[in-house]
Motif scaffolding. Structure first.
Motif, PDB file in Angstrom:
ATOM      1  N   UNK A 417       0.380  -1.832  -5.448  1.00  0.00           N
ATOM      2  CA  UNK A 417       0.006  -0.708  -4.601  1.00  0.00           C
ATOM      3  C   UNK A 417       0.820   0.524  -4.993  1.00  0.00           C
ATOM      4  N   UNK A 418       0.156   1.687  -5.000  1.00  0.00           N
ATOM      5  CA  UNK A 418       0.820   2.946  -5.315  1.00  0.00           C
ATOM      6  C   UNK A 418       1.164   3.680  -4.022  1.00  0.00           C
ATOM      7  N   UNK A 419       2.442   3.976  -3.848  1.00  0.00           N
ATOM      8  CA  UNK A 419       2.905   4.764  -2.701  1.00  0.00           C
ATOM      9  C   UNK A 419       3.063   6.208  -3.170  1.00  0.00           C
ATOM     10  N   UNK A 420       2.192   7.095  -2.681  1.00  0.00           N
ATOM     11  CA  UNK A 420       2.195   8.487  -3.140  1.00  0.00           C
ATOM     12  C   UNK A 420       3.399   9.283  -2.635  1.00  0.00           C
ATOM     13  N   UNK A 421       4.179   8.706  -1.716  1.00  0.00           N
ATOM     14  CA  UNK A 421       5.368   9.392  -1.215  1.00  0.00           C
ATOM     15  C   UNK A 421       6.592   9.088  -2.074  1.00  0.00           C
ATOM     16  N   UNK A 422       6.465   8.141  -3.020  1.00  0.00           N
ATOM     17  CA  UNK A 422       7.583   7.777  -3.878  1.00  0.00           C
ATOM     18  C   UNK A 422       7.308   8.238  -5.308  1.00  0.00           C
ATOM     19  N   UNK A 423       8.164   7.865  -6.226  1.00  0.00           N
ATOM     20  CA  UNK A 423       8.040   8.289  -7.617  1.00  0.00           C
ATOM     21  C   UNK A 423       6.774   7.701  -8.240  1.00  0.00           C
ATOM     22  N   UNK A 424       5.769   8.540  -8.406  1.00  0.00           N
ATOM     23  CA  UNK A 424       4.467   8.066  -8.883  1.00  0.00           C
ATOM     24  C   UNK A 424       4.549   7.584 -10.325  1.00  0.00           C
ATOM     25  N   UNK A 425       5.201   8.358 -11.152  1.00  0.00           N
ATOM     26  CA  UNK A 425       5.279   7.993 -12.568  1.00  0.00           C
ATOM     27  C   UNK A 425       5.994   6.649 -12.759  1.00  0.00           C
ATOM     28  N   UNK A 426       7.074   6.453 -12.057  1.00  0.00           N
ATOM     29  CA  UNK A 426       7.824   5.202 -12.182  1.00  0.00           C
ATOM     30  C   UNK A 426       6.987   4.013 -11.736  1.00  0.00           C
ATOM     31  N   UNK A 427       6.230   4.182 -10.646  1.00  0.00           N
ATOM     32  CA  UNK A 427       5.413   3.091 -10.122  1.00  0.00           C
ATOM     33  C   UNK A 427       4.285   2.724 -11.093  1.00  0.00           C
ATOM     34  N   UNK A 428       3.588   3.748 -11.632  1.00  0.00           N
ATOM     35  CA  UNK A 428       2.481   3.474 -12.546  1.00  0.00           C
ATOM     36  C   UNK A 428       3.009   2.872 -13.845  1.00  0.00           C
ATOM     37  N   UNK A 429       4.161   3.344 -14.314  1.00  0.00           N
ATOM     38  CA  UNK A 429       4.763   2.765 -15.517  1.00  0.00           C
ATOM     39  C   UNK A 429       5.076   1.288 -15.305  1.00  0.00           C
ATOM     40  N   UNK A 430       5.501   0.943 -14.081  1.00  0.00           N
ATOM     41  CA  UNK A 430       5.792  -0.456 -13.749  1.00  0.00           C
ATOM     42  C   UNK A 430       4.525  -1.310 -13.780  1.00  0.00           C
ATOM     43  N   UNK A 431       3.422  -0.746 -13.268  1.00  0.00           N
ATOM     44  CA  UNK A 431       2.140  -1.469 -13.297  1.00  0.00           C
ATOM     45  C   UNK A 431       1.700  -1.722 -14.738  1.00  0.00           C
ATOM     46  N   UNK A 432       1.880  -0.740 -15.594  1.00  0.00           N
ATOM     47  CA  UNK A 432       1.427  -0.845 -16.986  1.00  0.00           C
ATOM     48  C   UNK A 432       2.115  -1.976 -17.748  1.00  0.00           C
ATOM     49  N   UNK A 433       3.235  -2.443 -17.257  1.00  0.00           N
ATOM     50  CA  UNK A 433       3.963  -3.518 -17.932  1.00  0.00           C
ATOM     51  C   UNK A 433       3.382  -4.901 -17.630  1.00  0.00           C
ATOM     52  N   UNK A 434       2.508  -4.991 -16.637  1.00  0.00           N
ATOM     53  CA  UNK A 434       1.897  -6.280 -16.271  1.00  0.00           C
ATOM     54  C   UNK A 434       0.928  -6.711 -17.367  1.00  0.00           C
ATOM     55  N   UNK A 435       1.009  -7.936 -17.798  1.00  0.00           N
ATOM     56  CA  UNK A 435       0.147  -8.470 -18.845  1.00  0.00           C
ATOM     57  C   UNK A 435      -0.950  -9.340 -18.231  1.00  0.00           C
ATOM     58  N   UNK A 436      -2.191  -9.102 -18.645  1.00  0.00           N
ATOM     59  CA  UNK A 436      -3.346  -9.880 -18.179  1.00  0.00           C
ATOM     60  C   UNK A 436      -3.794 -10.795 -19.311  1.00  0.00           C
ATOM     61  N   UNK A 437      -3.798 -12.097 -19.081  1.00  0.00           N
ATOM     62  CA  UNK A 437      -4.165 -13.032 -20.142  1.00  0.00           C
ATOM     63  C   UNK A 437      -5.664 -12.977 -20.438  1.00  0.00           C
ATOM     64  N   UNK A 438      -6.028 -13.448 -21.610  1.00  0.00           N
ATOM     65  CA  UNK A 438      -7.430 -13.481 -22.030  1.00  0.00           C
ATOM     66  C   UNK A 438      -8.268 -14.317 -21.050  1.00  0.00           C
ATOM     67  N   UNK A 439      -9.464 -13.832 -20.753  1.00  0.00           N
ATOM     68  CA  UNK A 439     -10.422 -14.515 -19.879  1.00  0.00           C
ATOM     69  C   UNK A 439      -9.782 -14.949 -18.557  1.00  0.00           C
ATOM     70  N   UNK A 440      -9.003 -14.035 -17.991  1.00  0.00           N
ATOM     71  CA  UNK A 440      -8.310 -14.306 -16.736  1.00  0.00           C
ATOM     72  C   UNK A 440      -9.301 -14.638 -15.614  1.00  0.00           C
TER      73      UNK A 440
END
Length: 474
Positions: A417-440
């Motif tokens: 979840x993105x909290x728009x009252x906190x550091x947006x860039x830091x939160x989205x960068x954290x999401x981008x690190x999540x890896x989704x396996x093939x054919x999840x």
């Protein structure tokens, strides 16, 4: 009706053209808007009413395909054209000085006769959506013959990839022609997906098992007018089986309409089935920036209460130096003008099969909706289909303040979840690190095809019910 001119070159006229061109030669579009005159649609020129008179002859028919049809009919009569047609939502009506809105049928279809042992379903929708095509694909793959009856827009316009799924595609220009064909043909089940629910209500005049696919129900999304509320009530209560997008929507439908002692089934709008993922090089590997993607409809600032109003949220993300790439059928000029800057990119419109591989080049998917008191129930009762498409593309998902969306990404560890009252860039960068396996989705049985057994069981239960309509009761 061999040669015609279509009066109206906006959305209604354009969509009518795609249906009419199979039956008539379209000579010209006619429109009173001088900004459209001189342009063309699919090679057919747009002319003025004055030019129309110059080209008009008695062997040419005029079809009005515009919202202000009564004003245009008066204009035609003043110009000396006393016979004309009006097309509304794909249905055709004839009018002259003495007769008004007489239904006209252009199609003569032989009734369908099935073979011994055949199981079949007729899907009916004014312009078939991707959900209808996916359901038809599942049943086709499981040995059923599937047919499509559209009334408004031919399927090849938006979803040409699915045409070969169907064993037959039909259309009609009058309610009478449609009802007579369905009632007299050998279809086991008629699956109707229409909003408002006019076609579903008309299909109750047949002696067929009717499945009403209400999707997520119009009355959950907004305050509807009395006619649409009445159509929704009749469609939900009179059908032999109902289909919804989630169990939460089923609960709402039960509460609204007292739906007990009938077949109800929930199937979400996820991807049909996953193919081997083809990963494109990440844009972020080239410039070191964060690249988000959004796919789906958008609305402009005229409706700030709509859940697809994104201007304020997107501005906050863009101001952090994060790129947003969006794919949409919606008009993009508003966002280019109001929100647009070097970090916002309109990428056009792609079908699902092309879109999922295309999205692999981004870092995460945006499923942040504009939550208001009016749409909170609707958003909370559904899981956005784009979340599944992002995950299928291997993208972690950024969601906003919608409980069902938060619960999904937390349960499967595919986003945050993105909290728009906190550091947006830091939160989205954290999401981008999540890896989704093939054919999840396939591994977790989250594709539509994984629900095949339950879907077949639902249809067979509906087919086994006795057909009882209120109109049969004395």
């Amino acid at each position: 009706m061999k040669k015609i001119m279509i009066f109206g070159a906006s959305v209604g006229g354009r969509e009518a053209f795609y249906k009419l061109r199979h039956y008539c030669k379209v000579l010209y579009f006619v429109d009173n808007n001088i900004q459209l005159q001189g342009k063309d649609i699919s090679g057919v020129q747009i002319i003025s009413a004055e030019q129309m008179i110059q080209f008009y002859s008695e062997d040419i028919d005029i079809i009005i395909c515009a919202n202000r049809s009564q004003e245009i009919s008066s204009q035609l009569i003043e110009l000396g054209i006393k016979e004309y047609y009006v097309m509304i939502d794909g249905f055709l009506y004839y009018s002259n000085l003495y007769d008004t809105m007489i239904p006209k049928e252009l199609c003569v279809q032989p009734y369908y006769r099935k073979e011994d042992g055949e199981k079949n379903i007729l899907f009916v929708q004014n312009k078939a959506c991707i959900r209808t095509h996916k359901l038809a694909s599942i049943m086709h793959k499981n040995g059923y013959k599937v047919f499509l009856l559209y009334t408004y827009l031919p399927p090849e316009i938006n979803n040409a990839d699915f045409i070969n799924v169907y064993d037959g595609i039909y259309t009609f220009f009058s309610y009478h022609g449609l009802i007579e064909f369905v009632d007299s043909s050998d279809f086991d089940i008629v699956h109707s997906s229409n909003e408002p629910d006019i076609l579903t209500n008309m299909l109750f005049l047949t002696k067929k098992h009717i499945v009403f696919d209400t999707h997520d129900m119009m009355s959950i999304r907004k305050h509807e007018n009395k006619f649409n509320l009445a159509f929704e009530y009749i469609a939900n209560t009179a059908s032999d089986g109902n289909m919804y997008t989630t169990e939460e929507v089923i609960g709402i439908a039960r509460k609204k309409y007292g739906l007990y002692n009938k077949e109800l089934f929930a199937i979400e709008n996820t991807v049909l089935e996953e193919e081997d993922r083809i990963n494109l090089p990440k844009l972020s590997s080239l410039d070191g920036a964060i690249h988000c993607v959004y796919e789906g409809s958008i609305v402009d600032g005229s409706d700030r209460m709509h859940h697809r109003y994104f201007e304020e949220m997107w501005k906050k993300i863009l101001d952090c130096g994060i790129h947003i790439h969006y794919y949409s059928k919606s008009e993009c000029k508003y966002y280019e003008k109001i929100v647009g800057n070097q970090y916002l990119h309109y990428e056009g419109n792609l079908g699902t099969k092309e879109l999922i591989p295309e999205m692999t080049k981004y870092d995460c998917g945006l499923a942040c909706f504009n939550v208001t008191d009016l749409n909170r129930t609707y958003l909370s009762s559904t899981t956005s289909n784009k979340i599944y498409e992002y995950v299928s593309a291997g993208l972690p998902v950024v969601v906003a303040d919608v409980p069902s969306h938060i619960a999904f990404v937390q349960k499967y560890h595919v986003g945050k979840k993105l909290d728009f009252e906190k550091d947006i860039r830091e939160q989205i960068a954290s999401v981008c690190k999540i890896k989704i396996e093939e054919k999840f989705l396939s591994k977790n049985k989250l594709t539509m095809m994984s629900k095949s057994h339950e879907l077949i069981e639902f249809y067979e239960k509906v087919k086994g019910r006795e057909i009882v309509r209120k109109t049969d009761q004395k």
